[in-house]
Design a protein around this motif. Structure first.
Motif, PDB file in Angstrom:
ATOM      1  N   HIS A  57     -15.715 -21.991 -52.475  1.00 51.07           N
ATOM      2  CA  HIS A  57     -16.873 -22.702 -51.928  1.00 51.07           C
ATOM      3  C   HIS A  57     -18.055 -22.660 -52.892  1.00 51.07           C
ATOM      4  O   HIS A  57     -18.792 -23.652 -53.040  1.00 51.07           O
ATOM      5  CB  HIS A  57     -17.268 -22.115 -50.568  1.00 51.07           C
ATOM      6  CG  HIS A  57     -16.392 -22.552 -49.445  1.00 51.07           C
ATOM      7  ND1 HIS A  57     -15.185 -21.957 -49.170  1.00 51.07           N
ATOM      8  CD2 HIS A  57     -16.536 -23.544 -48.528  1.00 51.07           C
ATOM      9  CE1 HIS A  57     -14.629 -22.557 -48.124  1.00 51.07           C
ATOM     10  NE2 HIS A  57     -15.423 -23.522 -47.717  1.00 51.07           N
ATOM     11  N   VAL A  66     -19.723 -25.998 -54.383  1.00 45.79           N
ATOM     12  CA  VAL A  66     -21.154 -26.307 -54.268  1.00 45.79           C
ATOM     13  C   VAL A  66     -21.719 -26.656 -55.639  1.00 45.79           C
ATOM     14  O   VAL A  66     -22.450 -27.641 -55.805  1.00 45.79           O
ATOM     15  CB  VAL A  66     -21.912 -25.118 -53.641  1.00 45.79           C
ATOM     16  CG1 VAL A  66     -23.426 -25.288 -53.802  1.00 45.79           C
ATOM     17  CG2 VAL A  66     -21.562 -24.974 -52.164  1.00 45.79           C
ATOM     18  N   HIS A  69     -22.932 -31.259 -48.778  1.00 43.96           N
ATOM     19  CA  HIS A  69     -23.687 -30.311 -47.965  1.00 43.96           C
ATOM     20  C   HIS A  69     -22.784 -29.516 -47.030  1.00 43.96           C
ATOM     21  O   HIS A  69     -23.025 -28.331 -46.788  1.00 43.96           O
ATOM     22  CB  HIS A  69     -24.745 -31.055 -47.143  1.00 43.96           C
ATOM     23  CG  HIS A  69     -25.542 -30.144 -46.250  1.00 43.96           C
ATOM     24  ND1 HIS A  69     -26.495 -29.269 -46.736  1.00 43.96           N
ATOM     25  CD2 HIS A  69     -25.509 -29.950 -44.896  1.00 43.96           C
ATOM     26  CE1 HIS A  69     -27.020 -28.590 -45.724  1.00 43.96           C
ATOM     27  NE2 HIS A  69     -26.440 -28.975 -44.609  1.00 43.96           N
ATOM     28  N   PHE A 106     -21.558 -26.263 -48.417  1.00 43.27           N
ATOM     29  CA  PHE A 106     -22.513 -25.160 -48.344  1.00 43.27           C
ATOM     30  C   PHE A 106     -22.469 -24.508 -46.961  1.00 43.27           C
ATOM     31  O   PHE A 106     -22.441 -23.280 -46.844  1.00 43.27           O
ATOM     32  CB  PHE A 106     -23.927 -25.654 -48.641  1.00 43.27           C
ATOM     33  CG  PHE A 106     -24.988 -24.623 -48.361  1.00 43.27           C
ATOM     34  CD1 PHE A 106     -25.258 -23.626 -49.283  1.00 43.27           C
ATOM     35  CD2 PHE A 106     -25.691 -24.633 -47.165  1.00 43.27           C
ATOM     36  CE1 PHE A 106     -26.220 -22.656 -49.025  1.00 43.27           C
ATOM     37  CE2 PHE A 106     -26.650 -23.673 -46.895  1.00 43.27           C
ATOM     38  CZ  PHE A 106     -26.917 -22.683 -47.827  1.00 43.27           C
ATOM     39  N   TRP A 117     -21.340 -16.931 -55.243  1.00 46.69           N
ATOM     40  CA  TRP A 117     -22.049 -17.553 -54.123  1.00 46.69           C
ATOM     41  C   TRP A 117     -23.564 -17.421 -54.300  1.00 46.69           C
ATOM     42  O   TRP A 117     -24.308 -18.371 -54.053  1.00 46.69           O
ATOM     43  CB  TRP A 117     -21.601 -16.943 -52.801  1.00 46.69           C
ATOM     44  CG  TRP A 117     -22.234 -17.617 -51.604  1.00 46.69           C
ATOM     45  CD1 TRP A 117     -23.162 -17.098 -50.753  1.00 46.69           C
ATOM     46  CD2 TRP A 117     -21.973 -18.950 -51.149  1.00 46.69           C
ATOM     47  NE1 TRP A 117     -23.504 -18.013 -49.797  1.00 46.69           N
ATOM     48  CE2 TRP A 117     -22.782 -19.167 -50.003  1.00 46.69           C
ATOM     49  CE3 TRP A 117     -21.138 -19.976 -51.574  1.00 46.69           C
ATOM     50  CZ2 TRP A 117     -22.785 -20.370 -49.307  1.00 46.69           C
ATOM     51  CZ3 TRP A 117     -21.134 -21.185 -50.875  1.00 46.69           C
ATOM     52  CH2 TRP A 117     -21.947 -21.365 -49.762  1.00 46.69           C
ATOM     53  N   THR A 134     -26.141 -20.544 -54.653  1.00 46.90           N
ATOM     54  CA  THR A 134     -26.971 -20.828 -53.474  1.00 46.90           C
ATOM     55  C   THR A 134     -28.241 -19.995 -53.372  1.00 46.90           C
ATOM     56  O   THR A 134     -29.106 -20.296 -52.545  1.00 46.90           O
ATOM     57  CB  THR A 134     -26.160 -20.586 -52.189  1.00 46.90           C
ATOM     58  OG1 THR A 134     -25.885 -19.182 -52.060  1.00 46.90           O
ATOM     59  CG2 THR A 134     -24.849 -21.375 -52.213  1.00 46.90           C
TER      60      THR A 134
END
Length: 394
Positions: free
Chosen positions: A140, A144, A150, A153, A201, A205
């Motif tokens: 993931h 992203v 979206h 995320f 991650w 993010t």
């Protein structure tokens, strides 16, 4: 697809110029051979990725696959998109892999199972796995970064929370259950990949929970997984951190942690863990003079599994690259030597875009197929090589 033997070679040159040529060699193989092969023959008609190809590069259409393979192949094609290889096709494969993960591999509690049936698009082993869930989070993160949308995320954020809510052990050790129902042991390997996924991650993010977990896992590694008396990283412990019969040293994991600790320092913007040089020394101690690494040794240093796996050399390459990136030019020669050993043993004689995963003690291939899971190791190591060569060229 371009044949492996047509890719320019860059052997026997320990210089920085040779380092850059090896990076170009790796890039050419990824773009001209590997991405095409696995995007054409590694994809199941029902959705998802085949567990393996045969030695000739044809699909082994076994519908049962490990969940980690689905996640790792999402990473591979997210990386392909970011590197500019057929971005639309790469993102199409990323989204297809994510659909398989979400629809077929995810449990009701938000964690991921162990085995998936690609034909029925359902779990055939739904045991919660820290290892597979960590790779799902890693997938993931890279999706992203590649711009998969979206929803990616949101799905990754949900998994990031579920890992702490469901798998964290109810004590202050910072350790996690490797699977549910829990077993009476603690393994370092799933924790290592959880740290890798947490860093990925956070970098994708800026999720503060992932950053805090990464720091906690580094402390766990330093206080529990590394044995200062044996000067190395141990693999398995009993539930109370005592000895376990399957404990061992793996040279590949010593190298992998060297790279990962450098990554942790870079991503978290903090000092390198003091144990990193010790792990590098242990890895070198367990490496043969010809550059190969046996799969495992006993804690007394005796060979336990006299097999050479491709992934061990990719981790040795990443460790050398981490040291080069950290400002140690003497490791350029080491990186070149590891790349050449990896290329000669595992890629040069394989079908174009593939690999020989396993060698016996003499260096003869004993591979009966090409596991897709090995691609994650190769692509990560080669993309690191390309990136460090770019930095050196500035």
């Amino acid at each position: 697809m371009r044949c492996v033997e047509e890719i320019p070679q860059a052997n026997d040159d320990p210089s920085a110029a040779g380092f850059r040529r090896r990076a170009e060699q790796a890039r050419a193989w990824m773009h001209d051979a590997c991405f095409p092969l696995w995007s054409e023959r590694g994809v199941a008609d029902t959705g998802g990725f085949w567990e393996a190809l045969d030695i000739q590069g044809q699909a082994l259409e076994n519908p049962v696959s490990r969940v980690r393979v689905q996640a790792r192949q999402v990473y591979v094609f997210a990386l392909a998109a970011l590197m500019g290889w057929q971005p639309e096709r790469s993102l199409e494969l990323v989204r297809m892999g994510l659909r398989t993960l979400h629809r077929a591999c995810r449990r009701e509690d938000g964690l991921y199972g162990t085995l998936v049936d690609l034909g029925s698009q359902s779990l055939c082993d739904d045991q919660a796995s820290l290892y597979d869930s960590a790779f799902a989070l890693f997938a993931h993160a890279w999706a992203v970064r590649a711009g998969a949308g979206h929803k990616t995320f949101a799905e990754g954020a949900a998994l990031n929370g579920a890992i702490d809510q469901v798998l964290r052990r109810p004590n202050d050790s910072g350790a996690y259950f490797e699977q549910l129902p829990a077993t009476a042991r603690v393994e370092q390997n799933p924790h290592m990949h959880l740290l890798e996924a947490s860093l990925a991650w956070y970098e994708a993010t800026r999720d503060a929970r992932a950053l805090a977990r990464a720091r906690s896992l580094r402390r766990l590694m330093e206080t529990r997984f590394v044995d200062p008396q044996l000067s190395g990283l141990r693999e398995t412990f009993s539930e109370d951190w005592g000895p376990h019969k399957s404990d061992r040293f793996e040279a590949g994991h010593q190298y992998e942690w060297v790279w990962l600790l450098h990554e942790q320092a870079r991503v978290c913007d903090e000092g390198l863990a003091p144990v990193a040089p010790m792990l590098y020394r242990k890895a070198r101690e367990l490496t043969l003079p010809n550059g190969r690494c046996y799969l495992s040794h006993s804690l007394e240093g005796e060979v336990r599994e006299p097999v050479h796996r491709c992934w061990g050399l990719t981790e040795a390459l990443k460790a050398e690259l981490a040291l080069v990136r950290a400002g140690n030019p003497d490791n350029i020669a080491g990186a070149n030597a590891v790349f050449d050993r990896l290329w000669e043993d595992h890629i040069e004689s394989a079908v174009s875009g593939g690999w020989l995963d396993r060698l016996d003690a003499s260096g003869k291939s004993i591979s009966t197929d090409m596991p897709a899971s090995t691609g994650y190791h190769l692509h990560l190591a080669f993309s690191e090589l390309i990136d460090v060569a770019r930095i050196l060229s500035r």
